[in-house]
Design an enzyme around this catalytic site. Structure first.
Site, PDB file in Angstrom:
ATOM      1  N   CYS A 227       0.828  -1.204   0.000  1.00  0.00           N
ATOM      2  CA  CYS A 227       0.000   0.000   0.000  1.00  0.00           C
ATOM      3  C   CYS A 227       0.868   1.261   0.000  1.00  0.00           C
ATOM      4  O   CYS A 227       1.988   1.250   0.496  1.00  0.00           O
ATOM      5  CB  CYS A 227      -0.875   0.044   1.242  1.00  0.00           C
ATOM      6  SG  CYS A 227      -1.841  -1.435   1.463  1.00  0.00           S
TER       7      CYS A 227
ATOM      8  N   TRP B 216      -3.054  -2.428  -1.605  1.00  0.00           N
ATOM      9  CA  TRP B 216      -2.674  -3.744  -2.132  1.00  0.00           C
ATOM     10  C   TRP B 216      -3.337  -4.739  -1.195  1.00  0.00           C
ATOM     11  O   TRP B 216      -2.939  -4.883  -0.039  1.00  0.00           O
ATOM     12  CB  TRP B 216      -1.146  -3.867  -2.107  1.00  0.00           C
ATOM     13  CG  TRP B 216      -0.627  -5.077  -2.806  1.00  0.00           C
ATOM     14  CD1 TRP B 216      -0.503  -5.258  -4.154  1.00  0.00           C
ATOM     15  CD2 TRP B 216      -0.114  -6.269  -2.199  1.00  0.00           C
ATOM     16  NE1 TRP B 216       0.032  -6.489  -4.416  1.00  0.00           N
ATOM     17  CE2 TRP B 216       0.285  -7.130  -3.248  1.00  0.00           C
ATOM     18  CE3 TRP B 216       0.044  -6.702  -0.893  1.00  0.00           C
ATOM     19  CZ2 TRP B 216       0.824  -8.390  -3.019  1.00  0.00           C
ATOM     20  CZ3 TRP B 216       0.586  -7.961  -0.658  1.00  0.00           C
ATOM     21  CH2 TRP B 216       0.973  -8.789  -1.712  1.00  0.00           C
TER      22      TRP B 216
ATOM     23  N   GLY C 237       0.216  -2.009   5.974  1.00  0.00           N
ATOM     24  CA  GLY C 237       0.724  -3.023   6.898  1.00  0.00           C
ATOM     25  C   GLY C 237      -0.364  -4.011   7.260  1.00  0.00           C
ATOM     26  O   GLY C 237      -1.401  -4.082   6.594  1.00  0.00           O
TER      27      GLY C 237
ATOM     28  N   LYS D 265      12.285 -12.609 -14.004  1.00  0.00           N
ATOM     29  CA  LYS D 265      11.968 -11.323 -14.650  1.00  0.00           C
ATOM     30  C   LYS D 265      10.900 -11.526 -15.704  1.00  0.00           C
ATOM     31  O   LYS D 265       9.949 -10.769 -15.803  1.00  0.00           O
ATOM     32  CB  LYS D 265      13.264 -10.787 -15.274  1.00  0.00           C
ATOM     33  CG  LYS D 265      13.388  -9.334 -15.363  1.00  0.00           C
ATOM     34  CD  LYS D 265      13.911  -8.638 -14.125  1.00  0.00           C
ATOM     35  CE  LYS D 265      13.339  -9.098 -12.840  1.00  0.00           C
ATOM     36  NZ  LYS D 265      13.949  -8.640 -11.651  1.00  0.00           N
TER      37      LYS D 265
ATOM     38  N   GLU E  65       7.329 -12.557 -14.185  1.00  0.00           N
ATOM     39  CA  GLU E  65       6.600 -11.565 -13.383  1.00  0.00           C
ATOM     40  C   GLU E  65       5.969 -10.466 -14.227  1.00  0.00           C
ATOM     41  O   GLU E  65       4.973  -9.884 -13.823  1.00  0.00           O
ATOM     42  CB  GLU E  65       7.467 -10.986 -12.269  1.00  0.00           C
ATOM     43  CG  GLU E  65       8.588 -10.091 -12.723  1.00  0.00           C
ATOM     44  CD  GLU E  65       9.361  -9.474 -11.556  1.00  0.00           C
ATOM     45  OE1 GLU E  65       8.743  -9.095 -10.565  1.00  0.00           O
ATOM     46  OE2 GLU E  65      10.602  -9.381 -11.667  1.00  0.00           O
TER      47      GLU E  65
ATOM     48  N   HIS F  71      16.172 -35.127 -14.841  1.00  0.00           N
ATOM     49  CA  HIS F  71      15.707 -35.881 -13.663  1.00  0.00           C
ATOM     50  C   HIS F  71      14.211 -35.672 -13.429  1.00  0.00           C
ATOM     51  O   HIS F  71      13.752 -35.728 -12.295  1.00  0.00           O
ATOM     52  CB  HIS F  71      16.531 -35.488 -12.431  1.00  0.00           C
ATOM     53  CG  HIS F  71      17.970 -35.848 -12.586  1.00  0.00           C
ATOM     54  ND1 HIS F  71      18.444 -37.139 -12.475  1.00  0.00           N
ATOM     55  CD2 HIS F  71      19.042 -35.083 -12.907  1.00  0.00           C
ATOM     56  CE1 HIS F  71      19.745 -37.159 -12.705  1.00  0.00           C
ATOM     57  NE2 HIS F  71      20.131 -35.914 -12.970  1.00  0.00           N
TER      58      HIS F  71
ATOM     59  N   LYS G 205       6.058  -3.471  -4.834  1.00  0.00           N
ATOM     60  CA  LYS G 205       7.491  -3.185  -4.896  1.00  0.00           C
ATOM     61  C   LYS G 205       8.199  -3.512  -3.591  1.00  0.00           C
ATOM     62  O   LYS G 205       9.219  -4.153  -3.574  1.00  0.00           O
ATOM     63  CB  LYS G 205       7.692  -1.709  -5.252  1.00  0.00           C
ATOM     64  CG  LYS G 205       9.141  -1.282  -5.376  1.00  0.00           C
ATOM     65  CD  LYS G 205       9.786  -1.887  -6.604  1.00  0.00           C
ATOM     66  CE  LYS G 205      11.253  -1.502  -6.757  1.00  0.00           C
ATOM     67  NZ  LYS G 205      11.925  -2.415  -7.693  1.00  0.00           N
TER      68      LYS G 205
HETATM   69  C1  F6R Z   1      11.565  -8.999  -8.705  1.00  0.00           C
HETATM   70  C2  F6R Z   1      11.686  -8.228  -7.491  1.00  0.00           C
HETATM   71  C3  F6R Z   1      11.482  -8.926  -6.191  1.00  0.00           C
HETATM   72  C4  F6R Z   1      12.400  -8.326  -5.111  1.00  0.00           C
HETATM   73  C5  F6R Z   1      12.062  -8.920  -3.748  1.00  0.00           C
HETATM   74  C6  F6R Z   1      12.976  -8.402  -2.656  1.00  0.00           C
HETATM   75  O1  F6R Z   1      11.833  -8.225  -9.836  1.00  0.00           O
HETATM   76  O2  F6R Z   1      11.920  -7.052  -7.529  1.00  0.00           O
HETATM   77  O3  F6R Z   1      11.685 -10.284  -6.310  1.00  0.00           O
HETATM   78  O4  F6R Z   1      13.732  -8.563  -5.452  1.00  0.00           O
HETATM   79  O5  F6R Z   1      10.734  -8.625  -3.417  1.00  0.00           O
HETATM   80  O6  F6R Z   1      12.871  -7.021  -2.515  1.00  0.00           O
HETATM   81  P1  F6R Z   1      13.982  -6.170  -1.813  1.00  0.00           P
HETATM   82  O7  F6R Z   1      15.202  -6.238  -2.667  1.00  0.00           O
HETATM   83  O8  F6R Z   1      13.428  -4.792  -1.722  1.00  0.00           O
HETATM   84  O9  F6R Z   1      14.230  -6.794  -0.468  1.00  0.00           O
END
Ligand code: F6R
Length: 608
Positions: free
Chosen positions: A2, A75, A100, A484, A487, A503, A603
């Protein structure tokens, strides 16, 4: 996760809130809303869907006109994305936005129901609004907040409006990020700096259990007991341009293009007199020499950077390295001791599981090192040592430039580790560092050939599933390339160690299934080629990412992307991952997706 914004000043509040929410879109969301004081009463507009739906609703229903308010992008965690579950939530005299999870919301809801409160949403957040109202019996906002904080368990950042105070915004946080922007006669709260960067660079970082009250006369800060505290102002190092697309169609593409520059900056920051030097960060050769084992704890892409680091550190320094998914590490009673070094890699520095891994490592007495992009983030502050990566703000949900600088830092650390433990000489340390200095150019060269990646993407646009395979460093890259791609394209993709496919998984290979093979490592090339031939014999369509000049037997490879660089094999992941990022990006765009806002993703993942 969020996004929260809040504003108090002289501008059109609705516009500032909407603009701020747009800057936080990258965090991922499924609904949005605002609440603004209009002529002394609170007007709330909220809806399921994107901010464009909010804009539509505002133009239909009329934008609230006022100078003080809060806003939110949600979110969903508790309750589906819907108009009712969207924030802000009001109950009685209090309106809130929440980021949260309130872990004890079921108990609190039962308690409040008994007290006569009714609930309209399925969210945990509404409980916080009711509880604040319950403790607002003396019409004292600060008291209501401090009393409420005693009861709430879990993580939260709250932006709060009290009906009787149309010229105030309150906010509080515990384990969810929240910052306060301090402009000239105007004040902001936000989950992240880009939300108010256009208005001010001055900000204050709220710590856990701290409260802010914003009034037109200024801001006041309080501790959990309501006692006034003094806070230090920070100045954001980001500029507005960094938080904008600057002519690129998407942040992801912009951030891919920034990679040569941010790798350069990272190298300049760490390399002194031709060798990596971490002494200013408290990482001495003595410490590296005496470390027993290394644990790397991280999630997602950051964890994949950890796998590259494992291969580099073990190869050069001969220290055992275990890479742990943070959400597993925290609950599996890891055998970590005082002699061990636990490295936490995180772009945001706020990821809940990584943070919990850090706390566990500290409890066990291990030395902790954070490799974090966001300065002053929770992980950066809590670890014993910190290497601040210089990727700058990463807005796109899919991490690209943060990964690139994470692996750059981890290579430098591996070099220093090896030197500190007497595995390489000073000359060898200098040579390795010099070679790494060639990587920005190698990455630029790949970016210049983005048309070739676009062409590969055009072959993938209509597929339903595909595989990535590789060995060693190439396996680590396969994992990242696959993540990548899946997602942002929603194509089912799996990454396998090339030798492992037979395997079981090879039974999934049928005619024309793309198998993207990363084959850049000379020492195991012949083995990888055998694996390519195994899948080719079963009908796979092979796309190879390999060094220029690599020879395959006739008809093995259908499409290839040659990495043309002088970098030694160990460092080839730097340009190679860039090609994988571009392939994922273009496939996403060609499928009509928005790569910056992949569905269901957030993010900064501040929940478990
Ligand atoms: C994928 C991506 C996520 C983050 C993961 C960890 O493109 O960005 O897999 O790498 O959520 O996030 P951080 O690095 O902020 O701990």
């Amino acid at each position: 996760m969020c996004g929260i914004v809040g504003y108090l000043g002289k501008r059109d509040c609705t516009e500032v809130l909407m603009d701020g929410l747009e800057k936080l879109e990258y965090r991922g969301y499924d609904s949005a809303g605002i609440a603004v004081f209009e002529n002394g009463s609170i007007k709330t507009v909220k809806t399921r869907g994107k901010l464009s739906c909010m804009r539509e609703k505002l133009s239909k229903e009329g934008s609230p006109k006022g100078f003080c308010g809060i806003g939110h992008t949600r979110w969903a965690t508790h309750g589906e994305p819907s108009d009712i579950n969207s924030h802000p939530h009001s109950n009685g005299r209090v309106t809130i936005v929440h980021n949260g999870i309130i872990e004890n919301y079921t108990e609190l809801k039962a308690f409040l129901t008994e007290k006569g409160y009714t609930f309209v949403s399925q969210t945990d957040s509404e409980v916080a609004a009711c509880l604040l109202d319950y403790y607002y019996s003396e019409r004292n906002p600060l008291k209501a907040i401090t009393e409420t904080m005693k009861e709430l368990e879990g993580s939260f950042a709250l932006g709060i409006l009290f009906k009787d105070f149309p010229d105030r915004v309150y906010a509080v946080r515990k384990q969810s990020p929240l910052i306060v922007g301090e402009g000239e006669g105007e004040y902001f709260i936000a989950s992240d700096i880009p939300a108010f960067l256009k208005y001010t660079k001055n900000y204050v970082l709220l710590e856990d259990n701290e409260i802010v009250c914003m009034k037109s006369s200024g801001t006041s800060y309080f501790d959990v007991h309501g006692i006034p505290i003094k806070k230090e102002k920070q100045v954001a190092e980001w500029d507005v341009e960094q938080a904008q697309k600057c002519g690129f169609p998407h942040f992801m593409l912009k951030e891919i293009h920034e990679q040569p520059d941010v790798v350069n900056k990272t190298l300049e920051d760490i390399v002194k007199d031709g060798v990596p030097d971490f002494s200013e960060r408290g990482i001495s050769d003595e410490l590296l020499k005496n470390v027993g084992r290394v644990f790397i704890v991280a999630c997602g892409t950051a964890m994949h950077a950890g796998i590259i680091a494992k291969y580099a550190i073990e190869k050069l320094a001969r220290v055992p390295v275990t890479v742990e998914v943070a959400s597993e590490f925290r609950y599996m009673e890891p055998i970590v001791g005082e002699n061990d070094l636990v490295i936490l890699i995180s772009q945001s520095g706020e990821t809940a599981d990584t943070k919990a891994g850090l706390e566990l490592a500290k409890e066990k007495g291990a030395k902790t090192l954070a490799v974090v992009n966001v300065k002053y983030s929770a992980i950066a502050r809590a670890a014993d040592m910190c290497i601040h990566t210089l990727a700058g703000p990463e807005i796109a949900v899919a991490s690209t430039k943060a990964y690139m600088v994470q692996i750059t830092v981890m290579y430098l650390l591996a070099f220093r580790f090896a030197f500190a433990r007497g595995k390489i000489s000073l000359e060898e340390l200098k040579k390795l560092t010099e070679e790494l200095m060639l990587s920005p150019k190698a990455i630029s060269d790949v970016i210049e050939r983005k048309g070739e990646c676009q062409f590969i993407a055009s072959r993938l646009v209509n597929v339903e599933k595909l595989f990535f395979i590789g060995r060693g460093f190439d396996y680590a890259l396969s994992l990242e390339g696959s993540l990548k791609l899946k997602e942002i394209t929603y194509i089912h993709s799996e990454a396998y160690a090339a030798g492992e496919l037979k395997h079981g998984t090879i039974s999934l290979i049928e005619d024309n299934i793309p198998v993207i093979t990363v084959a850049t490592q000379e020492n195991i090339l012949a083995k990888t080629i055998s694996n390519m031939e195994e899948v080719k014999a079963r009908g796979a369509y092979i796309i190879a990412l390999c060094r220029k000049g690599t020879e395959f037997s006739e008809n093995t490879v259908d499409l290839r992307f040659d990495i043309d660089t002088e970098l030694p094999d160990m460092l080839v992941p730097l340009p190679t991952v860039c090609a994988l990022q571009l392939i994922a990006y273009y496939t996403s765009v060609l499928r009509g997706n928005d790569p910056d806002k992949p569905r269901n993703l957030a993010k900064s993942v501040t929940t478990e």
